[in-house]
Design an enzyme around this catalytic site. Structure first.
Site, short mmCIF file in Angstrom:
data_model
loop_
_atom_site.label_atom_id
_atom_site.label_comp_id
_atom_site.label_asym_id
_atom_site.label_seq_id
_atom_site.Cartn_x
_atom_site.Cartn_y
_atom_site.Cartn_z
N PHE A 53 0.82 -1.22 0.00
CA PHE A 53 0.00 0.00 0.00
C PHE A 53 0.85 1.27 0.00
CE2 PHE A 53 -3.35 -2.69 2.41
CZ PHE A 53 -3.66 -3.33 1.22
N LYS A 81 -13.78 3.51 11.51
CA LYS A 81 -13.33 4.27 12.64
C LYS A 81 -12.02 3.68 13.16
CE LYS A 81 -14.81 3.02 16.93
NZ LYS A 81 -14.29 1.72 17.36
N HIS A 119 -20.27 0.89 12.78
CA HIS A 119 -21.04 -0.33 12.47
C HIS A 119 -22.31 -0.44 13.32
CE1 HIS A 119 -18.86 -2.15 15.88
NE2 HIS A 119 -19.81 -3.06 15.91
N LYS A 141 -26.69 -2.00 12.61
CA LYS A 141 -27.39 -3.05 13.35
C LYS A 141 -28.89 -2.85 13.17
CE LYS A 141 -23.83 -3.55 16.94
NZ LYS A 141 -23.35 -4.92 17.02
N GLU A 160 -19.61 -5.36 27.39
CA GLU A 160 -18.96 -6.49 26.73
C GLU A 160 -18.30 -7.36 27.78
OE1 GLU A 160 -16.88 -5.54 22.81
OE2 GLU A 160 -16.73 -3.68 23.91
N ASP A 193 -12.79 4.85 21.94
CA ASP A 193 -13.10 3.67 21.15
C ASP A 193 -14.61 3.44 21.02
OD1 ASP A 193 -12.34 1.24 19.76
OD2 ASP A 193 -12.97 0.12 21.53
N HIS A 224 -19.93 4.88 18.82
CA HIS A 224 -21.17 4.11 18.96
C HIS A 224 -22.17 4.72 19.96
CE1 HIS A 224 -18.69 1.48 16.74
NE2 HIS A 224 -18.15 0.82 17.73
N LYS A 258 -22.30 -9.76 27.60
CA LYS A 258 -22.39 -8.88 26.43
C LYS A 258 -23.84 -8.45 26.32
CE LYS A 258 -21.26 -8.44 21.53
NZ LYS A 258 -20.50 -7.21 21.61
C1 BG6 Z 1 -15.63 -1.71 18.02
C2 BG6 Z 1 -14.67 -1.41 19.12
O1 BG6 Z 1 -15.91 -0.55 17.28
O2 BG6 Z 1 -16.85 -2.20 18.57
C3 BG6 Z 1 -14.41 -2.65 19.95
O3 BG6 Z 1 -13.44 -0.94 18.57
C4 BG6 Z 1 -15.71 -3.25 20.44
O4 BG6 Z 1 -13.58 -2.36 21.06
C5 BG6 Z 1 -16.70 -3.43 19.30
O5 BG6 Z 1 -15.41 -4.50 21.04
C6 BG6 Z 1 -18.07 -3.83 19.81
O6 BG6 Z 1 -18.92 -4.11 18.72
P1 BG6 Z 1 -20.15 -5.11 18.85
O7 BG6 Z 1 -20.83 -5.05 17.54
O8 BG6 Z 1 -19.56 -6.46 19.16
O9 BG6 Z 1 -20.99 -4.60 20.00
#
Ligand code: BG6
Length: 490
Positions: free
Chosen positions: A90, A146, A176, A180, A214, A233, A238, A343
């Site tokens: 790259f 991100k 992401h 969902k 988590e 993070d 999120h 989780k």
């Molecule tokens: C990511 C974070 O964006 O989302 C991670 O960098 C985190 O630290 C993850 O574990 C959680 O995503 P999900 O979809 O498993 O809740």
């Protein structure tokens, strides 16, 4: 509806994100007939692999991540036939011309989509080489993951670099969580049900909880995580996105800019966490040794890849206030952490009690309706309401019970699509409503930056909590001071 034909060039195609999320998502889209017949995929990575070897490895990783029973050999073969491989360093401009050639040798009408599944530190180099090799035109889309920067100034720099080559309407910044199903459902829930629309403000809601918990630790990413922490993070992206979807005013339509304009207004109205408020509005934590799902696990500083002492938080709880008419006086308690008992991501909307209470005083604590939105797992929602307890002997005793909607049962869905399936589909359709606009990222950083600076000024170091617990006790004290409790403690 399927997607228009695209040429998808995947940078970092043999990396973790591609094998865990992107190829499985593309495979599901292919299986569901949502990938156009003309769409093609170019896997780009540094590894010296022949096309056959790359396809074999991608096939193996599909099995590994989806499970052997979920992949069908003939379908995998059909899918892999769409995938070409190009070895590319790259950092070296030389090979990029081949990417351009691959695109130009295609049907000619396919939109080129560039997906940077690489560390953000490489984005600028890749973009520059693509530009120099003449690979991009005004239709070319780029997808970036991100973190978009580490703070406001680095995010601006990164956004400027992208803006130098791509138009904003062709830049797809992934969060992401927005892909969902249940997160998108917040939009349907709020704006398709007038029942809630008329109740969604400080007249009717006392407070809101958002928990994104988590049970995993930092999952072999200690070094990256240590430079970010849970605030950068998870909260900057999120949790603030969830907060925006919950708090925004109704958009005038579902167009990307109508939705994103409303989200930006929420971000601009976030009350700053001044040094005086840090001690009452914020708790940071770091996990020590404990258990995860019954198994002993090391503390953050003893993780195998740990690199010494650290004040990085693996847990954060915040009391967030939004300074506008709708939300004046309504705290949003948000918390997120690693190595929590399970989780679980959920939102609890607590409604105010009825203005005049006429039932047994000893039942008054039951009096508030709650809307529980389960984002994951066990996706669904429940509305806690009060009814009369059954039977002749009970008098007018109240009983709390849920109006329950579990999506898997109610809609007989055997599988809720992964966020990346939805997001890739929307990129190919050219719909940006699930992607983050530049000003959203920058306003979110602006708020996070002042918070970090004020933490620094107050020397607010993380408090310890044992892995497998719900964070430092101070996070319980934070909400109890307001006469409330976290949902699982209620
Ligand atoms: C990511 C974070 O964006 O989302 C991670 O960098 C985190 O630290 C993850 O574990 C959680 O995503 P999900 O979809 O498993 O809740």
């Amino acid at each position: 509806m399927g997607s228009p034909a695209c040429d998808l060039a995947l940078f970092g195609a043999m990396g973790d994100l591609a094998s865990r999320k992107l190829f499985p998502a593309l495979y599901h889209l292919y299986r569901a007939g949502l990938l156009s017949e003309e769409s093609r995929i170019l896997a780009l990575a540094r590894r010296d692999l022949s096309e056959a070897e790359a396809r074999y490895q991608i096939g193996q990783s599909l099995e590994e991540h989806l499970g052997a029973s979920a992949v069908e050999a003939s379908e995998v073969e059909g899918f892999l036939a769409r995938v070409s491989y190009l070895r590319l360093d790259f950092a070296d401009g030389m090979g990029y011309q081949q990417l351009g050639d691959w695109h130009h040798q295609g049907p000619g009408t396919n939109t080129l989509v560039l997906y940077y599944a690489t560390p953000p530190a490489l984005y600028d180099q890749i973009t520059g080489h693509l530009r120099d090799a003449g690979c991009c035109d005004e239709r070319t889309r780029v997808v970036v993951e991100k973190p978009i920067g580490q703070d406001l100034s680095s995010s601006r720099e990164l956004n400027d670099q992208l803006a130098g080559v791509f138009r904003e309407e062709n830049i797809y910044r992934i969060d992401h969580y927005l892909g969902k199903e249940t997160v998108q459902n917040l939009i349907a829930l709020r704006f398709a049900n007038n029942l809630f629309a008329s109740q969604w403000d400080q007249n009717h809601i006392s407070h809101v909880e958002i928990t994104v918990a988590e049970s995993v630790g930092v999952d072999g990413r200690w070094s990256y995580f240590n430079s970010a922490g849970q605030l950068r993070d998870m909260v900057q992206s999120h949790l603030l996105q969830l907060l925006c979807l919950l708090a925004m005013d109704p958009p005038s339509d579902l167009s990307p800019d109508s939705i994103r304009d409303e989200k930006v207004k929420v971000l601009k109205a976030l009350s700053p966490l001044t040094p005086e408020r840090i001690s009452t509005h914020l708790v940071r934590g770091q996990y020590t040794a404990g258990t995860a799902e019954g198994v002993p696990v090391p503390g953050y500083l003893e993780e195998e890849d740990a690199e010494g002492p650290s004040h990085t938080e693996t847990f954060i709880a915040l009391k967030v206030e939004i300074e506008n008419w709708r939300w004046a006086g309504v705290p949003f308690y948000i918390r997120t952490g690693k190595r929590l008992p399970e989780k679980r991501s959920e939102v609890i909307v607590h409604f105010k009690p009825a203005p005049h209470y006429i039932f047994d005083p000893d039942q008054k604590h039951l009096a508030n309706n709650k809307l529980i939105i389960r984002l994951q797992p066990d996706e669904g929602m429940a509305l806690q309401i009060l009814t009369k307890d059954q039977g002749l002997s009970r008098g007018m005793r109240l009983r709390q019970g849920p109006l329950e909607l579990t999506f898997a049962e109610a809609f007989e869905t055997d599988r809720i699509p992964d966020a990346y399936e939805r997001l890739l589909l929307e990129v190919m359709k050219g719909n940006q409503y699930l992607f983050v606009r530049r000003d959203e990222v920058e306003y979110a950083w602006r708020w996070v930056d002042q918070l970090l600076a004020n933490c620094e000024e107050c020397g607010a170091h993380p408090k310890r909590y044992a892995a497998g617990t719900w964070g430092p006790v101070a996070s319980i004290a934070m909400i109890t001071r307001d006469g409330r409790s976290w949902y699982e403690d209620a």
